[in-house]
Design a protein around this motif. Sequence first.
Motif, PDB file in Angstrom:
ATOM      1  N   GLU A   5       0.745  -1.209   0.067  1.00  0.00           N
ATOM      2  CA  GLU A   5       0.054  -0.049  -0.040  1.00  0.00           C
ATOM      3  C   GLU A   5       1.038   1.365   0.121  1.00  0.00           C
ATOM      4  O   GLU A   5       0.141   2.455   0.038  1.00  0.00           O
ATOM      5  CB  GLU A   5      -0.961   0.004   1.401  1.00  0.00           C
ATOM      6  CG  GLU A   5      -1.926  -1.163   1.213  1.00  0.00           C
ATOM      7  CD  GLU A   5      -2.881  -1.123   2.322  1.00  0.00           C
ATOM      8  OE1 GLU A   5      -2.734  -0.267   3.387  1.00  0.00           O
ATOM      9  OE2 GLU A   5      -3.721  -1.937   2.391  1.00  0.00           O
ATOM     10  N   CYS A   6       2.076   1.106   0.095  1.00  0.00           N
ATOM     11  CA  CYS A   6       2.757   2.398  -0.127  1.00  0.00           C
ATOM     12  C   CYS A   6       3.165   2.912  -1.488  1.00  0.00           C
ATOM     13  O   CYS A   6       3.468   2.295  -2.299  1.00  0.00           O
ATOM     14  CB  CYS A   6       4.482   1.960   0.670  1.00  0.00           C
ATOM     15  SG  CYS A   6       5.578   3.346   0.587  1.00  0.00           S
ATOM     16  N   TYR A   7       2.877   4.143  -1.586  1.00  0.00           N
ATOM     17  CA  TYR A   7       2.794   4.865  -2.729  1.00  0.00           C
ATOM     18  C   TYR A   7       4.400   5.383  -3.081  1.00  0.00           C
ATOM     19  O   TYR A   7       4.431   5.989  -4.265  1.00  0.00           O
ATOM     20  CB  TYR A   7       1.930   5.903  -2.922  1.00  0.00           C
ATOM     21  CG  TYR A   7       1.789   7.084  -1.883  1.00  0.00           C
ATOM     22  CD1 TYR A   7       2.711   8.191  -1.991  1.00  0.00           C
ATOM     23  CD2 TYR A   7       1.084   6.767  -0.608  1.00  0.00           C
ATOM     24  CE1 TYR A   7       2.605   9.182  -0.980  1.00  0.00           C
ATOM     25  CE2 TYR A   7       1.004   7.914   0.465  1.00  0.00           C
ATOM     26  CZ  TYR A   7       1.912   8.957   0.164  1.00  0.00           C
ATOM     27  OH  TYR A   7       1.908   9.960   1.184  1.00  0.00           O
ATOM     28  N   HIS A   8       5.125   5.199  -2.111  1.00  0.00           N
ATOM     29  CA  HIS A   8       6.695   5.676  -2.511  1.00  0.00           C
ATOM     30  C   HIS A   8       7.436   4.548  -3.049  1.00  0.00           C
ATOM     31  O   HIS A   8       7.182   3.468  -2.914  1.00  0.00           O
ATOM     32  CB  HIS A   8       7.312   6.134  -1.198  1.00  0.00           C
ATOM     33  CG  HIS A   8       6.656   7.270  -0.461  1.00  0.00           C
ATOM     34  ND1 HIS A   8       6.707   8.558  -0.734  1.00  0.00           N
ATOM     35  CD2 HIS A   8       5.985   7.454   0.749  1.00  0.00           C
ATOM     36  CE1 HIS A   8       6.085   9.369  -0.186  1.00  0.00           C
ATOM     37  NE2 HIS A   8       5.619   8.649   0.903  1.00  0.00           N
ATOM     38  N   THR A   9       8.484   5.116  -3.811  1.00  0.00           N
ATOM     39  CA  THR A   9       9.462   3.752  -4.280  1.00  0.00           C
ATOM     40  C   THR A   9      10.387   3.349  -2.780  1.00  0.00           C
ATOM     41  O   THR A   9      10.502   4.212  -1.810  1.00  0.00           O
ATOM     42  CB  THR A   9      10.423   4.457  -5.182  1.00  0.00           C
ATOM     43  OG1 THR A   9      11.194   5.448  -4.635  1.00  0.00           O
ATOM     44  CG2 THR A   9       9.475   4.902  -6.436  1.00  0.00           C
ATOM     45  N   ALA A  10      11.013   2.510  -2.972  1.00  0.00           N
ATOM     46  CA  ALA A  10      11.963   2.131  -1.812  1.00  0.00           C
ATOM     47  C   ALA A  10      12.903   3.207  -1.667  1.00  0.00           C
ATOM     48  O   ALA A  10      13.169   3.622  -0.454  1.00  0.00           O
ATOM     49  CB  ALA A  10      12.376   0.901  -2.177  1.00  0.00           C
ATOM     50  N   GLU A  11      13.424   3.823  -2.462  1.00  0.00           N
ATOM     51  CA  GLU A  11      14.625   4.943  -2.608  1.00  0.00           C
ATOM     52  C   GLU A  11      13.705   6.127  -1.912  1.00  0.00           C
ATOM     53  O   GLU A  11      14.293   6.915  -1.016  1.00  0.00           O
ATOM     54  CB  GLU A  11      15.096   5.317  -3.747  1.00  0.00           C
ATOM     55  CG  GLU A  11      15.888   4.053  -4.258  1.00  0.00           C
ATOM     56  CD  GLU A  11      14.936   2.931  -5.080  1.00  0.00           C
ATOM     57  OE1 GLU A  11      13.909   3.051  -5.528  1.00  0.00           O
ATOM     58  OE2 GLU A  11      15.349   1.867  -5.070  1.00  0.00           O
ATOM     59  N   SER A  12      12.580   6.459  -2.316  1.00  0.00           N
ATOM     60  CA  SER A  12      11.915   7.657  -1.794  1.00  0.00           C
ATOM     61  C   SER A  12      11.249   7.693  -0.376  1.00  0.00           C
ATOM     62  O   SER A  12      10.992   8.669   0.169  1.00  0.00           O
ATOM     63  CB  SER A  12      10.970   8.356  -2.748  1.00  0.00           C
ATOM     64  OG  SER A  12       9.928   7.447  -2.855  1.00  0.00           O
ATOM     65  N   CYS A  13      10.949   6.417   0.034  1.00  0.00           N
ATOM     66  CA  CYS A  13      10.164   6.171   1.319  1.00  0.00           C
ATOM     67  C   CYS A  13      11.293   6.864   2.472  1.00  0.00           C
ATOM     68  O   CYS A  13      12.264   6.155   2.357  1.00  0.00           O
ATOM     69  CB  CYS A  13       9.757   4.919   1.217  1.00  0.00           C
ATOM     70  SG  CYS A  13       8.400   4.876   2.822  1.00  0.00           S
ATOM     71  N   ASP A  14      10.593   7.180   3.659  1.00  0.00           N
ATOM     72  CA  ASP A  14      11.497   7.194   4.757  1.00  0.00           C
ATOM     73  C   ASP A  14      11.452   5.916   5.391  1.00  0.00           C
ATOM     74  O   ASP A  14      12.409   6.172   6.421  1.00  0.00           O
ATOM     75  CB  ASP A  14      10.518   8.307   5.718  1.00  0.00           C
ATOM     76  CG  ASP A  14      10.664   9.646   5.211  1.00  0.00           C
ATOM     77  OD1 ASP A  14      11.584  10.241   4.282  1.00  0.00           O
ATOM     78  OD2 ASP A  14       9.898  10.569   5.519  1.00  0.00           O
TER      79      ASP A  14
END
Length: 147
Positions: free
Chosen positions: A94-103
């Motif tokens: 459900e995360c809309y961030h990429t692995a790189e951009s997610c905190d």
Amino acid sequence: ASKCHHQHLPISVKHYINAARGTNNYDELMAKIWNKYPDKMKSFSDDDHKPRVKFKTCKNWITGDCEFKGKCYFLHAPIDPTKKGICLKALSDECYHTAESCDFQHMPEGIKSVAEYEKAAEGVETYQELIKKLNRGSKKKKEAKKR
């Protein structure tokens, strides 16, 4: 307590407030309370208040002093030092961030759960060591498929 809309815990408000210091969300707070007051919490049967997912590394595990072992509500594995913890949303896609951009850290390729991640981390101390171990494992799997 089952019909009440307020939280009921078998610890004092003073203990609750002390446990809340340094936590960022409810799951982290409940994990800290369960680890700090296990005897009092054993009688607490409300599953809604048990931590749902381990997402922060256990500070006692880091020093080798965790007495809870497999019953600990914190992660017994290193996480990416540039991240805040495991991304709970990524675990359920459900995360809309990429692995790189997610905190928060998304699971490495091939790892589907926190339990799998902890198992893969056995015998390593740092996140870099874990990634090397996982990369070696995926290379072996690819070579086996070629045969």
